[in-house]
Enzyme design. Structure first.
Site, PDB file in Angstrom:
ATOM      1  CG  ASP A  64      -1.309   4.267 -11.570  1.00  8.49           C
ATOM      2  OD1 ASP A  64      -0.610   4.057 -10.568  1.00  8.49           O
ATOM      3  OD2 ASP A  64      -1.197   3.628 -12.630  1.00  8.49           O
ATOM      4  CG  ASP A 116       3.717   1.468 -10.852  1.00  8.88           C
ATOM      5  OD1 ASP A 116       3.638   1.444 -12.095  1.00  8.88           O
ATOM      6  OD2 ASP A 116       2.909   2.063 -10.118  1.00  8.88           O
TER       7      ASP A 116
END
Ligand code: DX5
Ligand code: ZN
Length: 223
Positions: free
Chosen positions: A34, A174
């Site tokens: 991320d 996600d």
């Protein structure tokens, strides 16, 4: 087989290499990265230098989720750092087709991510050029948030479009994925689950957490 992509956002950054090895040995499918710039999302995480550092600690595909503005300016840096999948946010790209093209030209798999309330139409015309679509089920920026159930409707719609048209596009989901939510996420049509806090926490080892997560959806048969 549903794939698991643990997000190292929730890992212990003081021993990141070790955590990446643990995740690899525990049978993850991808390492989810991320990348946050403090502009598109409020948080700042890490970039190509750190990614380059963990590359030698895993043989798994590195799945980069770029939560950054102007991602087209940075694609090369992530390619050089050794990532295998590059996912950009539709909300950050005025010229999405050309960014996808740039990623594909570099030989990496290309993905587009959508925030929870960004409509599917933002990515629909790009599907023929894509390898993956990432549907955010939380507002991006932090791990440990609660899954927004309504966003699963979009996953279902996307699954239908992909199946109907026969596109070879993988759906990643996600945000807020854990033992309680994973079954619904898979029923909605996800191919790959990204999970941060459900995998890296103080309660159990990475291996135990991954086993528990897989166990939570083992009964679910995908049509
Ligand atoms: C959210 C990130 C996610 C996050 C998921 O901004 O894209 O990958 O790490 O964390 P959990 O699984 O804890 O919601
Ligand atoms: Zn992510």
């Amino acid at each position: 087989m549903t794939k698991l992509a643990p997000s190292i956002l929730s890992a212990d950054f003081g021993r990141l290499a070790e955590q990446v090895s643990e995740t690899t040995n525990a049978g993850a499918d991808y390492i989810h990265l991320d990348v946050m710039d403090g502009r598109f999302v409020p948080n700042i995480t890490f970039g190509p230098v750190v990614i380059e550092g963990i590359k030698s600690h895993t043989h798994l595909p590195l799945d980069a989720h770029l939560m950054i503005v102007e991602p087209d300016r940075r694609i090369n840096d992530f390619v050089n750092a050794g990532v295998d999948h590059i996912t950009v946010h539709a909300e950050t790209c005025a010229h999405l087709h050309s960014v996808i093209h740039q990623i594909k030209e570099s030989g990496r798999r290309a993905g587009v991510a959508l925030n929870p309330t960004t409509p599917l139409s933002a990515v629909e015309e790009a599907l023929p050029f894509l390898d993956m679509v990432l549907i955010l089920t939380v507002n991006p920026g932090f791990s440990g948030q609660t899954l927004i159930t309504e966003a699963l409707v979009k996953v279902k719609k996307l699954r239908n479009i992909i199946d109907e048209k026969g596109y070879a596009v993988e759906i990643e989901v996600d945000g807020g994925v854990n033992v309680n939510t994973a079954p619904a996420v898979i029923r909605a049509g996800a191919d790959t689950l990204v999970a941060g806090s459900a995998i890296f926490n103080n309660k159990e080892s990475v291996e135990q957490a991954m086993k528990k997560l897989r166990h939570s959806f083992k009964e679910i048969s995908i049509p």
